[in-house]
Design an enzyme around this catalytic site. Sequence first.
Site, PDB file in Angstrom:
ATOM      1  N   THR A   1       0.845  -1.190   0.000  1.00 47.20           N
ATOM      2  CA  THR A   1       0.000   0.000   0.000  1.00 47.20           C
ATOM      3  C   THR A   1       0.885   1.246   0.000  1.00 47.20           C
ATOM      4  O   THR A   1       1.938   1.269   0.632  1.00 47.20           O
ATOM      5  CB  THR A   1      -0.910   0.002   1.240  1.00 47.20           C
ATOM      6  OG1 THR A   1      -1.837  -1.085   1.123  1.00 47.20           O
ATOM      7  CG2 THR A   1      -1.688   1.303   1.354  1.00 47.20           C
ATOM      8  N   GLY A   2       0.435   2.287  -0.697  1.00 42.84           N
ATOM      9  CA  GLY A   2       1.172   3.537  -0.748  1.00 42.84           C
ATOM     10  C   GLY A   2       1.459   3.955  -2.169  1.00 42.84           C
ATOM     11  O   GLY A   2       1.187   3.221  -3.123  1.00 42.84           O
ATOM     12  N   SER A   3       2.042   5.144  -2.327  1.00 46.27           N
ATOM     13  CA  SER A   3       2.245   5.696  -3.664  1.00 46.27           C
ATOM     14  C   SER A   3       3.240   4.881  -4.480  1.00 46.27           C
ATOM     15  O   SER A   3       3.042   4.671  -5.677  1.00 46.27           O
ATOM     16  CB  SER A   3       2.708   7.154  -3.561  1.00 46.27           C
ATOM     17  OG  SER A   3       3.927   7.249  -2.847  1.00 46.27           O
TER      18      SER A   3
ATOM     19  N   GLU B   1      -0.139  -4.974   6.257  1.00 45.55           N
ATOM     20  CA  GLU B   1       1.159  -5.071   5.590  1.00 45.55           C
ATOM     21  C   GLU B   1       2.088  -6.029   6.324  1.00 45.55           C
ATOM     22  O   GLU B   1       2.792  -6.834   5.703  1.00 45.55           O
ATOM     23  CB  GLU B   1       1.799  -3.680   5.488  1.00 45.55           C
ATOM     24  CG  GLU B   1       1.136  -2.773   4.467  1.00 45.55           C
ATOM     25  CD  GLU B   1       1.693  -1.361   4.484  1.00 45.55           C
ATOM     26  OE1 GLU B   1       1.594  -0.688   3.446  1.00 45.55           O
ATOM     27  OE2 GLU B   1       2.223  -0.927   5.531  1.00 45.55           O
TER      28      GLU B   1
ATOM     29  N   ASP C   1       6.402  -4.100  -1.431  1.00 39.84           N
ATOM     30  CA  ASP C   1       5.773  -3.002  -0.698  1.00 39.84           C
ATOM     31  C   ASP C   1       6.760  -1.852  -0.580  1.00 39.84           C
ATOM     32  O   ASP C   1       7.959  -2.012  -0.806  1.00 39.84           O
ATOM     33  CB  ASP C   1       5.347  -3.483   0.689  1.00 39.84           C
ATOM     34  CG  ASP C   1       4.224  -2.655   1.288  1.00 39.84           C
ATOM     35  OD1 ASP C   1       3.900  -1.585   0.730  1.00 39.84           O
ATOM     36  OD2 ASP C   1       3.669  -3.079   2.325  1.00 39.84           O
TER      37      ASP C   1
ATOM     38  N   ASP D   1       8.533   3.771   4.643  1.00 36.55           N
ATOM     39  CA  ASP D   1       8.698   5.176   5.001  1.00 36.55           C
ATOM     40  C   ASP D   1      10.142   5.482   5.389  1.00 36.55           C
ATOM     41  O   ASP D   1      10.616   6.598   5.190  1.00 36.55           O
ATOM     42  CB  ASP D   1       7.750   5.531   6.148  1.00 36.55           C
ATOM     43  CG  ASP D   1       6.297   5.346   5.753  1.00 36.55           C
ATOM     44  OD1 ASP D   1       5.865   5.975   4.769  1.00 36.55           O
ATOM     45  OD2 ASP D   1       5.593   4.564   6.413  1.00 36.55           O
TER      46      ASP D   1
END
Length: 262
Positions: free
Chosen positions: A33-35, A111, A89, A92
């Site tokens: 998940t995420g940009s 996740e 994935d 950050d």
Amino acid sequence: MSGTLSPIDKAKFVAAKRAVDYVEDGMKVGLGTGSTAAWMVKCLGERIRDDGLRITGVATSTRTAELAQKVGVPVVSLDEAKWLDLTIDGADEYDHNLNLIKGGGGALLMEKIVATASDELIVIADLSKQVEALGAFPLPVEVIPFGWQTTKALVEETLVNLDVLGRTSALRMNGATPYVTDEGNFILDLHLKRIGNPRQLALVMNQIPGVVENGLFIDICDVVVIGHGDGSVEVRDINNGAVEHEKIDVPETDNLFVDIAD
């Protein structure tokens, strides 16, 4: 495409493009998940469309599942898949040991479950996510809504005895109301500045009543694919110590990616 992408978006794209090379026909694949992970899902859709790749995906959030279905990546539940060949994935933050902070997108629980149910975790990121010590990015901690203020107080009290520079926490908000995860929980973002002992912190946080999971991923990541704004990638494999450098072709136009969004 390259004329419309910023250097940071190009870095995300080439990392995602290189990471999907690990996916082989018949695999069961965890979808992050995420940009940056969104670029990966799009790249998988491209391979399914153009190369006839046959895979089964397990999404780590409802928005990833929706994107996967949109681009033609079949999605099943983890219970149906049972075990995965690999998960791709974002992160950050990551350090030189490939320990991670994840959960900025609010999907840390799913996740972590999906990542640990995989033979291999491949992280895709740009160089800005690399740090000497974890903690500059706020550490997400997922908590149940019941008694969350008490849980918050317990978390902050526990931090006093741990090797961190900051000890404040904040409830993540979505406008005027608390942010709610796909599992119906809240997230506390811990502003720690530097985490001296990530392994200890991860273990201690999960012992606090009310805490569901934390965003420290320790000894889970196998490979990190680092994208750069010039279209190059660096691939680091923690298991064999290998470091590879490659150049990824970035096409001028590609309709599959025109609607990508963070």
